[in-house]
Design a protein around this motif. Structure first.
Motif, PDB file in Angstrom:
ATOM      1  N   LYS A 113       0.779  -1.251   0.000  1.00 32.83           N
ATOM      2  CA  LYS A 113       0.000   0.000   0.000  1.00 32.83           C
ATOM      3  C   LYS A 113       0.804   1.290   0.000  1.00 32.83           C
ATOM      4  O   LYS A 113       0.243   2.346  -0.242  1.00 32.83           O
ATOM      5  N   TRP A 114       2.108   1.247   0.292  1.00 33.15           N
ATOM      6  CA  TRP A 114       2.798   2.533   0.281  1.00 33.15           C
ATOM      7  C   TRP A 114       3.358   2.839  -1.102  1.00 33.15           C
ATOM      8  O   TRP A 114       3.747   1.940  -1.856  1.00 33.15           O
ATOM      9  N   SER A 115       3.355   4.125  -1.407  1.00 28.40           N
ATOM     10  CA  SER A 115       4.041   4.635  -2.592  1.00 28.40           C
ATOM     11  C   SER A 115       5.033   5.683  -2.119  1.00 28.40           C
ATOM     12  O   SER A 115       4.793   6.372  -1.131  1.00 28.40           O
ATOM     13  N   LYS A 116       6.138   5.776  -2.831  1.00 31.07           N
ATOM     14  CA  LYS A 116       7.155   6.752  -2.478  1.00 31.07           C
ATOM     15  C   LYS A 116       7.483   7.505  -3.753  1.00 31.07           C
ATOM     16  O   LYS A 116       7.818   6.902  -4.779  1.00 31.07           O
ATOM     17  N   LEU A 117       7.367   8.832  -3.693  1.00 33.06           N
ATOM     18  CA  LEU A 117       7.506   9.640  -4.906  1.00 33.06           C
ATOM     19  C   LEU A 117       8.935  10.153  -5.055  1.00 33.06           C
ATOM     20  O   LEU A 117       9.633  10.401  -4.076  1.00 33.06           O
ATOM     21  N   ASP A 118       9.329  10.309  -6.317  1.00 27.96           N
ATOM     22  CA  ASP A 118      10.609  10.945  -6.643  1.00 27.96           C
ATOM     23  C   ASP A 118      11.804  10.280  -5.965  1.00 27.96           C
ATOM     24  O   ASP A 118      12.664  10.953  -5.398  1.00 27.96           O
ATOM     25  N   THR A 119      11.841   8.954  -5.995  1.00 26.48           N
ATOM     26  CA  THR A 119      13.021   8.265  -5.468  1.00 26.48           C
ATOM     27  C   THR A 119      14.132   8.347  -6.509  1.00 26.48           C
ATOM     28  O   THR A 119      13.879   8.294  -7.713  1.00 26.48           O
ATOM     29  N   VAL A 120      15.361   8.507  -6.038  1.00 23.14           N
ATOM     30  CA  VAL A 120      16.495   8.736  -6.943  1.00 23.14           C
ATOM     31  C   VAL A 120      17.469   7.564  -6.865  1.00 23.14           C
ATOM     32  O   VAL A 120      17.958   7.220  -5.782  1.00 23.14           O
ATOM     33  N   TRP A 121      17.721   6.957  -7.985  1.00 21.93           N
ATOM     34  CA  TRP A 121      18.561   5.769  -8.077  1.00 21.93           C
ATOM     35  C   TRP A 121      19.663   5.990  -9.089  1.00 21.93           C
ATOM     36  O   TRP A 121      19.572   6.872  -9.940  1.00 21.93           O
ATOM     37  N   GLN A 122      20.674   5.151  -9.035  1.00 25.86           N
ATOM     38  CA  GLN A 122      21.676   5.062 -10.084  1.00 25.86           C
ATOM     39  C   GLN A 122      21.694   3.608 -10.530  1.00 25.86           C
ATOM     40  O   GLN A 122      21.700   2.701  -9.674  1.00 25.86           O
ATOM     41  N   TYR A 168      21.086   4.270  -4.127  1.00 30.22           N
ATOM     42  CA  TYR A 168      19.820   4.922  -3.797  1.00 30.22           C
ATOM     43  C   TYR A 168      20.126   6.217  -3.058  1.00 30.22           C
ATOM     44  O   TYR A 168      20.921   6.218  -2.106  1.00 30.22           O
ATOM     45  N   ASP A 169      19.527   7.292  -3.505  1.00 27.38           N
ATOM     46  CA  ASP A 169      19.666   8.578  -2.837  1.00 27.38           C
ATOM     47  C   ASP A 169      21.136   8.976  -2.688  1.00 27.38           C
ATOM     48  O   ASP A 169      21.543   9.525  -1.654  1.00 27.38           O
ATOM     49  N   GLY A 170      21.928   8.656  -3.692  1.00 28.50           N
ATOM     50  CA  GLY A 170      23.319   9.076  -3.706  1.00 28.50           C
ATOM     51  C   GLY A 170      24.271   8.203  -2.910  1.00 28.50           C
ATOM     52  O   GLY A 170      25.459   8.503  -2.821  1.00 28.50           O
ATOM     53  N   GLU A 171      23.737   7.131  -2.310  1.00 26.72           N
ATOM     54  CA  GLU A 171      24.577   6.247  -1.495  1.00 26.72           C
ATOM     55  C   GLU A 171      24.518   4.834  -2.078  1.00 26.72           C
ATOM     56  O   GLU A 171      23.538   4.474  -2.722  1.00 26.72           O
ATOM     57  N   PRO A 172      25.577   4.026  -1.813  1.00 28.56           N
ATOM     58  CA  PRO A 172      25.490   2.619  -2.218  1.00 28.56           C
ATOM     59  C   PRO A 172      24.218   1.995  -1.648  1.00 28.56           C
ATOM     60  O   PRO A 172      23.832   2.294  -0.519  1.00 28.56           O
ATOM     61  N   LEU A 173      23.562   1.164  -2.437  1.00 25.36           N
ATOM     62  CA  LEU A 173      22.295   0.556  -2.016  1.00 25.36           C
ATOM     63  C   LEU A 173      22.528  -0.355  -0.808  1.00 25.36           C
ATOM     64  O   LEU A 173      23.339  -1.274  -0.855  1.00 25.36           O
ATOM     65  N   GLN A 174      21.820  -0.080   0.286  1.00 26.64           N
ATOM     66  CA  GLN A 174      22.007  -0.868   1.506  1.00 26.64           C
ATOM     67  C   GLN A 174      21.436  -2.270   1.331  1.00 26.64           C
ATOM     68  O   GLN A 174      20.450  -2.460   0.629  1.00 26.64           O
ATOM     69  N   PRO A 175      22.056  -3.251   2.026  1.00 26.02           N
ATOM     70  CA  PRO A 175      21.540  -4.634   1.926  1.00 26.02           C
ATOM     71  C   PRO A 175      20.048  -4.738   2.232  1.00 26.02           C
ATOM     72  O   PRO A 175      19.321  -5.458   1.552  1.00 26.02           O
ATOM     73  N   GLY A 179      20.700  -4.155  -1.689  1.00 26.27           N
ATOM     74  CA  GLY A 179      22.081  -4.044  -2.122  1.00 26.27           C
ATOM     75  C   GLY A 179      22.840  -5.350  -1.994  1.00 26.27           C
ATOM     76  O   GLY A 179      22.437  -6.203  -1.218  1.00 26.27           O
ATOM     77  N   PRO A 180      23.873  -5.518  -2.816  1.00 27.54           N
ATOM     78  CA  PRO A 180      24.531  -4.463  -3.608  1.00 27.54           C
ATOM     79  C   PRO A 180      23.742  -4.001  -4.832  1.00 27.54           C
ATOM     80  O   PRO A 180      23.945  -2.881  -5.274  1.00 27.54           O
ATOM     81  N   ALA A 181      22.870  -4.823  -5.381  1.00 25.41           N
ATOM     82  CA  ALA A 181      22.145  -4.386  -6.575  1.00 25.41           C
ATOM     83  C   ALA A 181      20.763  -5.020  -6.598  1.00 25.41           C
ATOM     84  O   ALA A 181      20.587  -6.165  -6.184  1.00 25.41           O
ATOM     85  N   ARG A 182      19.799  -4.263  -7.064  1.00 31.06           N
ATOM     86  CA  ARG A 182      18.439  -4.773  -7.186  1.00 31.06           C
ATOM     87  C   ARG A 182      17.860  -4.357  -8.528  1.00 31.06           C
ATOM     88  O   ARG A 182      18.323  -3.399  -9.149  1.00 31.06           O
ATOM     89  N   MET A 183      16.837  -5.068  -8.953  1.00 33.13           N
ATOM     90  CA  MET A 183      16.092  -4.634 -10.118  1.00 33.13           C
ATOM     91  C   MET A 183      15.328  -3.360  -9.761  1.00 33.13           C
ATOM     92  O   MET A 183      14.943  -3.146  -8.607  1.00 33.13           O
ATOM     93  N   LEU A 184      15.097  -2.532 -10.759  1.00 26.84           N
ATOM     94  CA  LEU A 184      14.235  -1.363 -10.603  1.00 26.84           C
ATOM     95  C   LEU A 184      13.276  -1.364 -11.797  1.00 26.84           C
ATOM     96  O   LEU A 184      13.684  -1.084 -12.926  1.00 26.84           O
ATOM     97  N   VAL A 185      12.058  -1.775 -11.516  1.00 22.49           N
ATOM     98  CA  VAL A 185      11.022  -1.869 -12.560  1.00 22.49           C
ATOM     99  C   VAL A 185       9.836  -1.049 -12.050  1.00 22.49           C
ATOM    100  O   VAL A 185       8.837  -1.589 -11.587  1.00 22.49           O
ATOM    101  N   PRO A 186       9.967   0.273 -12.103  1.00 19.58           N
ATOM    102  CA  PRO A 186       9.050   1.112 -11.319  1.00 19.58           C
ATOM    103  C   PRO A 186       7.605   1.103 -11.807  1.00 19.58           C
ATOM    104  O   PRO A 186       6.726   1.504 -11.049  1.00 19.58           O
ATOM    105  N   HIS A 187       7.345   0.647 -13.039  1.00 23.93           N
ATOM    106  CA  HIS A 187       5.952   0.695 -13.502  1.00 23.93           C
ATOM    107  C   HIS A 187       5.147  -0.506 -13.001  1.00 23.93           C
ATOM    108  O   HIS A 187       3.948  -0.582 -13.247  1.00 23.93           O
ATOM    109  N   LEU A 188       5.805  -1.437 -12.305  1.00 19.66           N
ATOM    110  CA  LEU A 188       5.087  -2.559 -11.693  1.00 19.66           C
ATOM    111  C   LEU A 188       5.235  -2.457 -10.176  1.00 19.66           C
ATOM    112  O   LEU A 188       6.118  -1.769  -9.673  1.00 19.66           O
ATOM    113  N   TYR A 189       4.329  -3.179  -9.432  1.00 15.46           N
ATOM    114  CA  TYR A 189       4.477  -3.209  -7.980  1.00 15.46           C
ATOM    115  C   TYR A 189       5.909  -3.604  -7.642  1.00 15.46           C
ATOM    116  O   TYR A 189       6.552  -4.386  -8.346  1.00 15.46           O
TER     117      TYR A 189
END
Lengths: 231, 248
Positions: A113-122, A168-175, A179-189
């Motif tokens: 149920k939560w959504s988070k807007l404008d998340t910044v990833w690399q 994420y948010d300018g920092e290495p993605l936390q476990p 982390g270290p890496a995850r898929m980012l498929v933002p148009h799906l849940y």
């Protein structure tokens, strides 16, 4: 689940799952919602059109995982593309981080149920990883440390719609967030954005993954509120 | 496949509030009758939907605290002061009211007697709710599966289901409390956050290959799961359910 709703309702009554007393009407979605007297809600001031039905905006970053968080050392990490391909591909962490990457700013939507807007990833575009690969596959299974899997149609990962994110948010993605890496498929849940991802298996047939075999929708479009089986 | 028993679409169903009971100063149990409820498995959750008179809706997920029992369902909700849904559920709902539910959801974080044991259940605060469904099912089914519950609460008065757990203690169920913020006079039990040493003492150890279920706030679950892996438990045997303050 391809049966019309009416037949499903009868089926459920026949199995004794639903009582044949009028409540079965709700199976066909005919019941108007019940008004909760005095309930007003918080009414987030989110920009219109940004929050899918049934979601609320959070500024936190909640975590949902089915088991312990894996901690894979980077020297043992690799990313592979296998399955229905002319030749499997493999990148070590350093090779992966040497690929062209980009900053991505997107809204994310969790089935809880939560959504988070404008998340910044690399991250690295999946297109980049698939470059030069010959395949007749139409589906993929992302697989992760810890045994997690999730299926996504190949066309949902191409055309700049999906990334393997490492920051994420300018920092290495936390476990805890994959982390270290995850898929980012933002148009799906967001369960489709596999944490701790180690590769993609390209498959000729659709193979439902972990949550998809545990009651969750096979595709997971938040704008059509495809949360659970049959949605 | 370890699937749910979901048949067809999960639809919103009217649920009649039959009881509202304060468990602790912050946690309230709400009992419902849901005509046509398809049944659930211990550990599953459901969605709650509230609709304002102008059509605005809010949905949240809650674990089911009751054992499978016909159309009867209980949720235990912690009131989050600035939450959108929980204050309404805990403060405003009264017996005779109706709200909408849909479920059950989730086919992974479940236990049923045929799965056997031993069981190690680790809960932080209201994370005890889905584990209580398992404990209640175990008791109702007359199962004697060896079960340890390690329950972390802030203080004695914050222990959810305290009296019922005391009654059920025994017959293979051992309930161990840790009170992290305040302890009653003469308290001889644990008085700190769950850690590896505590988990090792509570057992069962990895050699007994327990099925482990952990539920609580994210940092609690992270710490407990990590400690158990460190003690030698197989990650595959550890099932987790996490919630944060936004789970209000």
């Amino acid at each position: 689940m391809s049966l019309p709703a009416e037949i499903r309702a009868q089926d459920l009554v026949a199995r004794g799952v639903l009582r044949d007393d009028g409540y079965s009407a709700s199976v066909a979605g005919q019941m108007p919602p019940i008004i909760s007297r005095g309930f007003r809600g918080r009414r987030e001031d989110a920009p219109p059109g940004r929050v899918p039905p049934g979601q609320y905006v959070t500024r936190d970053f909640p975590v949902l995982s089915a088991g312990p968080t894996p901690h894979t050392p980077l020297e043992r990490w690799d990313f592979t593309i296998s399955g229905e391909v002319d030749e499997p591909r493999r990148w070590t962490w350093d090779e992966f981080r040497g690929l062209p990457s980009e900053e991505i700013t997107v809204d994310i939507h969790c089935v809880t149920k939560w959504s988070k807007l404008d998340t910044v990833w690399q991250g690295v575009r999946v297109d980049t990883l698939l470059e030069g690969i010959e395949t007749s596959a139409e589906y993929t299974v992302a697989f992760s440390d810890g045994g997690y899997t999730t299926n996504v149609p190949l066309e949902d990962l191409t055309g700049g719609k999906a990334w393997v994110a490492f920051s994420y948010d300018g920092e290495p993605l936390q476990p805890v967030h994959g982390g270290p890496a995850r898929m980012l498929v933002p148009h799906l849940y967001f369960w489709k954005s596999a944490k701790w991802v180690r590769g993609l298996r390209l498959t000729p047939v659709d193979e439902p993954g972990f949550w998809e075999t545990n009651g969750y929708h096979n595709y997971g479009d938040p704008w059509r509120e495809q949360r659970y089986w049959g949605d | 496949m370890e699937g749910t028993t979901v048949l067809g679409r999960l639809t919103w169903q009217p649920a009649d509030v039959t009881g509202v009971v304060a468990e602790t100063p912050r946690a309230t149990t709400i009992a419902f009758d849901v005509p046509g409820w398809a049944g659930h498995r211990a550990g599953q959750h459901l969605d709650v939907r509230l609709t304002a008179d102008d059509g605005y809706q809010a949905e949240r997920s809650y674990s089911i605290a009751s054992a499978p029992d016909g159309m009867h369902i209980e949720l235990t909700v912690v009131r989050i002061a600035d939450g959108e849904v929980s204050p309404y559920l805990t403060d405003d709902l009264q017996p005779g009211d109706q709200i909408e539910l849909r479920g059950p959801v989730g086919g992974y974080f479940v236990w049923e007697p045929p799965l056997g044991g031993p069981l190690l259940l680790v809960a932080g605060g209201s994370g005890v709710a889905p584990l209580m469904a398992m404990i209640r099912l175990r008791a109702a089914a007359g199962s004697d599966v060896q079960t340890r519950l390690l329950l972390s609460s802030r203080g004695w008065d914050d222990i959810i289901y305290r009296d019922e757990l005391e009654r059920l203690n025994g017959n293979g169920l051992t309930v161990v409390h840790t009170l992290t913020m305040s302890q009653p006079p003469g308290w001889a039990g644990y008085a700190r956050r769950v850690d590896a040493e505590m988990l090792a003492e509570v057992g069962p150890g990895p050699a007994e290959r327990p099925l482990v279920y952990i539920c609580g706030p994210t940092p609690f679950v992270e710490a407990a799961a990590q400690a158990l892996v460190g003690l030698g438990h197989q990650p595959e045997a550890i099932k987790t359910e996490r919630f944060g303050p936004t789970g209000s």
